[in-house]
Design an enzyme around this catalytic site. Sequence first.
Site, PDB file in Angstrom:
ATOM      1  N   GLU A 145       4.797 -17.231 -40.812  1.00  0.00           N
ATOM      2  CA  GLU A 145       5.677 -16.617 -39.806  1.00  0.00           C
ATOM      3  C   GLU A 145       6.919 -16.066 -40.495  1.00  0.00           C
ATOM      4  OE1 GLU A 145       6.427 -19.047 -36.395  1.00  0.00           O
ATOM      5  OE2 GLU A 145       8.366 -18.093 -36.030  1.00  0.00           O
TER       6      GLU A 145
ATOM      7  N   LYS B 141      10.588 -14.107 -40.990  1.00  0.00           N
ATOM      8  CA  LYS B 141      11.860 -13.965 -40.268  1.00  0.00           C
ATOM      9  C   LYS B 141      12.882 -13.429 -41.261  1.00  0.00           C
ATOM     10  CE  LYS B 141      14.997 -16.350 -37.129  1.00  0.00           C
ATOM     11  NZ  LYS B 141      15.507 -17.631 -36.584  1.00  0.00           N
TER      12      LYS B 141
ATOM     13  N   GLU C  31       6.414 -13.055 -34.946  1.00  0.00           N
ATOM     14  CA  GLU C  31       7.143 -13.319 -33.705  1.00  0.00           C
ATOM     15  C   GLU C  31       7.891 -12.066 -33.261  1.00  0.00           C
ATOM     16  OE1 GLU C  31       9.393 -17.031 -33.306  1.00  0.00           O
ATOM     17  OE2 GLU C  31      11.023 -15.889 -32.400  1.00  0.00           O
TER      18      GLU C  31
ATOM     19  N   ASP D 229      19.003 -14.914 -33.148  1.00  0.00           N
ATOM     20  CA  ASP D 229      17.635 -15.134 -32.663  1.00  0.00           C
ATOM     21  C   ASP D 229      17.702 -15.624 -31.214  1.00  0.00           C
ATOM     22  OD1 ASP D 229      14.925 -15.618 -32.579  1.00  0.00           O
ATOM     23  OD2 ASP D 229      15.004 -17.416 -33.834  1.00  0.00           O
TER      24      ASP D 229
ATOM     25  N   ASP E  85       6.850 -18.681 -28.045  1.00  0.00           N
ATOM     26  CA  ASP E  85       7.858 -19.392 -28.828  1.00  0.00           C
ATOM     27  C   ASP E  85       9.214 -18.893 -28.342  1.00  0.00           C
ATOM     28  OD1 ASP E  85       9.460 -20.673 -30.580  1.00  0.00           O
ATOM     29  OD2 ASP E  85       8.606 -19.806 -32.394  1.00  0.00           O
TER      30      ASP E  85
END
Lengths: 385, 385, 385, 385
Positions: free
Chosen positions: A182, A184, A218, A256, A288
Amino acid sequence: MADYTPTREDRFSFGLWTVGWQGVDVFGGAARPPLDPAESVHRLSDLGAYGVTFHDDDVIPFGSSAAEKEAALKPLREALAATGLQVPMITTNLFSHAVFRDGGFTNNDRDVRRFALRKVLDNLDLAAELGARTFVCWGGREGAESGAAKDIKAALDRYKEAVDTMTQYIVDSGYDLRIAIEPKPNEPRGDILLPTLGHALAFITELDRPELVGLNPEVGHEEMAGLNYAHGLAQALWHGKLFHIDLNGQHGPRFDQDLRFGAGNARGAFWTVDIVENGGYDGPRHFDFKPPRTEDFDGVWASAAGCMRNYLILREKVRAFREDPQVREALSAARVDELSQPTLTEGESLAAFRAEEFDPEAAAKRGMAFEALDQLAIEHLYGVR
Amino acid sequence: MADYTPTREDRFSFGLWTVGWQGVDVFGGAARPPLDPAESVHRLSDLGAYGVTFHDDDVIPFGSSAAEKEAALKPLREALAATGLQVPMITTNLFSHAVFRDGGFTNNDRDVRRFALRKVLDNLDLAAELGARTFVCWGGREGAESGAAKDIKAALDRYKEAVDTMTQYIVDSGYDLRIAIEPKPNEPRGDILLPTLGHALAFITELDRPELVGLNPEVGHEEMAGLNYAHGLAQALWHGKLFHIDLNGQHGPRFDQDLRFGAGNARGAFWTVDIVENGGYDGPRHFDFKPPRTEDFDGVWASAAGCMRNYLILREKVRAFREDPQVREALSAARVDELSQPTLTEGESLAAFRAEEFDPEAAAKRGMAFEALDQLAIEHLYGVR
Amino acid sequence: MADYTPTREDRFSFGLWTVGWQGVDVFGGAARPPLDPAESVHRLSDLGAYGVTFHDDDVIPFGSSAAEKEAALKPLREALAATGLQVPMITTNLFSHAVFRDGGFTNNDRDVRRFALRKVLDNLDLAAELGARTFVCWGGREGAESGAAKDIKAALDRYKEAVDTMTQYIVDSGYDLRIAIEPKPNEPRGDILLPTLGHALAFITELDRPELVGLNPEVGHEEMAGLNYAHGLAQALWHGKLFHIDLNGQHGPRFDQDLRFGAGNARGAFWTVDIVENGGYDGPRHFDFKPPRTEDFDGVWASAAGCMRNYLILREKVRAFREDPQVREALSAARVDELSQPTLTEGESLAAFRAEEFDPEAAAKRGMAFEALDQLAIEHLYGVR
Amino acid sequence: MADYTPTREDRFSFGLWTVGWQGVDVFGGAARPPLDPAESVHRLSDLGAYGVTFHDDDVIPFGSSAAEKEAALKPLREALAATGLQVPMITTNLFSHAVFRDGGFTNNDRDVRRFALRKVLDNLDLAAELGARTFVCWGGREGAESGAAKDIKAALDRYKEAVDTMTQYIVDSGYDLRIAIEPKPNEPRGDILLPTLGHALAFITELDRPELVGLNPEVGHEEMAGLNYAHGLAQALWHGKLFHIDLNGQHGPRFDQDLRFGAGNARGAFWTVDIVENGGYDGPRHFDFKPPRTEDFDGVWASAAGCMRNYLILREKVRAFREDPQVREALSAARVDELSQPTLTEGESLAAFRAEEFDPEAAAKRGMAFEALDQLAIEHLYGVR
């Protein structure tokens, strides 16, 4: 109109940490009491989810002995059995405890890296035991605030070493598990390694067993970098690497936000559902998000229900969009399908190809008819077609 | 202090379109007259550059016949011969003419794609003839403003087809050329394909001849997505794919500023030079900037000179930083080198590894000493050490 | 070179919450133990600060009785007395406790608003008693994540009511205190009221006693909106409203980084110190930063010391810049001073003015010579002049 | 469902420069031929607009003599007469010609400032003659790329001088005109003066005749700074300063996209229409967008029609939202109306107020019920209620 009530077949899953978030942030303490994981399972089941996911620490207090771990898992197992909910994905918390202040896999301290890797291996066992098929790695503390603090190439070596160790262990153990990275860009670190899904896709190609590793992109993480999430999913699918997804909401480059799905970039959400439904993805629709700190538990469950409801609303819209004859006409007017034709004709010689006549001035007069097409899409989004 | 006067050995190169930018933007017309490419060559040579680069259209008017092309090239060739400047890189303009309104390689219109590909093949011939070793592809118009307008997976197929055709032609022609893809997240398109260097790195792995294709990352393009450029270069080097670089300045997510190098994110520029000098890159130090529209030609040349001077200033700083005994001590205190040690010991069994004792609470007390280290770096940047 | 050792005369102050931050964020718990305020006073005094500032809750546990409050304050008072440190500013925590989940002054719940206002009035008494001259209001939880949740015009009415009540109380109490509003665009709320210093400046003009209210702009908060902090300070000074400043570091639109001063946007820091030193500001040089979670207490103090040292380094640079004869020449070449001349001549008739001849084509050829000027600035920043 | 066909009563207006944009940007030349202003008037009239707006240079070529000016205006006047379209707003181009490379009102060169001011005064005459009631000032080139280039306080003095001269002239001439300042954070300058509507609101309070000056905020310009446009409009209305609006679409911090209204941040567009319709604004619904460069004239008109249609769709939605009994219940559950009650009771003594008992721990348990409320809003946006 449909009633947008989720069913198990919709394959909606939630992280226990989402509804369980107590509202702690940099500027304030808990605004909600802890939520028992077993209760979350029951509530999410009642709302229509088919699965739950979690970090080890969401259920098993950090530092638990084997007996404590089993005691912590027992009520969760019972709730899963009682509801029939699955655990399609598990992930490891390598970011909350202060020992991970400089990350897990890429911590400068070798003993911390070793501890992190052991924690992950233990969690792989749990994932396999609970029947999870996807094991997510979010390296939230793998990064730096300053330039000299991290040797990026060495960090990527260590990242690779960790994931290679994991895949070897999966294979040796006969586990039916795949890893999903994932990405970020930042927060909580100033800059995080593998900041976008592109960087993670590239990283995967250098691994020992790339076939066992894919992505868990995400919405908010990509949009924090100003990137188009649906485009990113499409590229991930093009590489055959969309193993899992994290759906939520965000308003561009800022902290975020983890808004409930459908309540951030609405236009982006429409195209996200379009590519998820029509682009070849077959995993869970996983949320999420974080119910805002303003909410009590009623708000938490309203927020969770909203995620699923918005997905179903948008799914209906993208189906209607793709089936709308006027849309098909507009797609054709925009020559969207023409892009699927190879640029070169099969067997064509380059010499012949290069000798072809073409009048660029005439071709430059052609409009693409994208605005008319997009207006139809917007009207589907707005529910007026 | 050094005098920061560039020499050929510093291998500074400039795009002819940089000093030649007339200042046309969305809100205004030309603020400077056209600049003769041959004059640019002489001026840049006088300033200390070793090479120039260009798009075909920078020198050869769009639509030129073969004779017109040769006539346009003649003064450039003469200026190159007179000055000894090289042409280390060439690139193709697939974005200015209205025929490319929807891009070149991924235009929905097949005939435009074919035209674009022919334009590129012609330009490969020119590149080889002029001795360029790198051929940059910036797909500035490959993208979309709206979701239905572009089938992203089909677009990636076409992108691959185009680059595969190019590499096949390079091999068949015996050209000593490599392709460098230049990513950008947006502008002039709403969202551009291959938006970051990560996405481009991943794309390259799917090509027929990935060994012939690498990256040309630009400072501003990565920083427009809020990404750390030096981290990106490090990852590109880790993949062996840093073929070329575009140095300039930017102030985070906003329009593409193309400031002169060193005059944007100064801290980022320090770490950029550090990784360029110390990370294994051996190509030209190429500037892709735009002298602001406020400037006349004096300002243009001041700006170009500033790019090189700032690079040399920063190069001296990073050398001093890396040689500073106190820095080495601080790096050691921050255990930066420890990250180069494998996490697992060679031959170690996983069983033994997993049985290792570790006290996370004790380890959690250790600070990383990054602030002291970064303060030394900042003081080198500020020139007070 | 100077030794950059801070003295009391430099008037550096620190929030107790800065060095006292334990590292709690959305993704992890405390990484450092609590820091005794009295110890912070001694340590900051040793490092060269002249003052400390704090939120009520930083020293006095939320919900303390009068006796508990006095007990909590006692060691602080003793430390202040022992060191001679001042408390130039005090502020109120209306954001950490869950009761403020929807803000203080603009909470939808009237009883919470009343509680918030009482907390502020109590804190005004403390501020006056401790000799503070500035009372900062940061409305971090005044805002919303969703459109219907907050009636913005009503919220501004309540904001005004609260500040008007405060200023009336200050006047009635004979306190020598001024209020400084600290804007922020977002985080922890999705969107915060009075998001930039511009919005706050406008708001102040609607207050009952605008003369008692000014700004406390923070570097990072303005840069999170992509705004130029030095430009903002200049506008605040132009309005006579720069009452206090919060110095730190940030890398553009992303989460609130609170880096130590000088370690974010270095070029921006140079111009910040230039306007702070030369623009008419005469308040404390106050640091509102967070030592990264990676650090132990050694790192905390290194980070605090770095803030002051970087300020002093930059102060020396801007002085040298402003005194450099070549800079003066470049400023003149750029006609920077000409902007101080009124556009119209005193007493000039509009008719005569409008009849003036002017050749825009000739004037359009003039360059502004900004690049040469900025190169000198950059070289001062880099310490090579 | 309504048919969303605009009528004159909807008061939609368009800048001639919107549909007339030829697609020139930094990276490419014209993609559409020039559009005759008179034709635009007829086409926009046919589409349902009630008015057109323009910069002087949109109709009258820069540098025209009085006779040329009148000749250029003649077809426009005829088209206005033929269609009945109004000219509710006029604005001045102080940014396209190279003479304005450093801006108009705040150009370092006094003679350019004088020229700019004359151009504006001439345009005020035209505005009055054509019956415009609003005169927009967008200072797109008023700003800087580098710190020393612009003395910001002097620039604000000159900005004030220019606007004060304008208002004096308006009063002296007996014109029924108000000025509306249009803020923008950056592009084409690195940083623009009065970067947000907040900064402009504050600036206005320093003017000689603040009552004649208000705002013309643009969706995209505020969103480029990550700000909430609807919140900004609400604050502008709170100050009584929302004189005009520029509607379009944007995707957060990046280049100025000028997408058609409704096709950017859809959720933001819903709240924008809510505050425009319900917050007290009574001016035109003005579109300042750019049909993407991909489009031919069919796409241009489709895009213009889409702006109006999307506004009408959203207007219907916000009406339905505000009338929905379940929404009213949810607003009540969220205590939104309670914010309109003063925090203090009229006549309440501060002593009594401060003695009030309150249990913050009990109050901290209350949720705000914002998620349930926002879900209703989203469902109205999506058209499923």
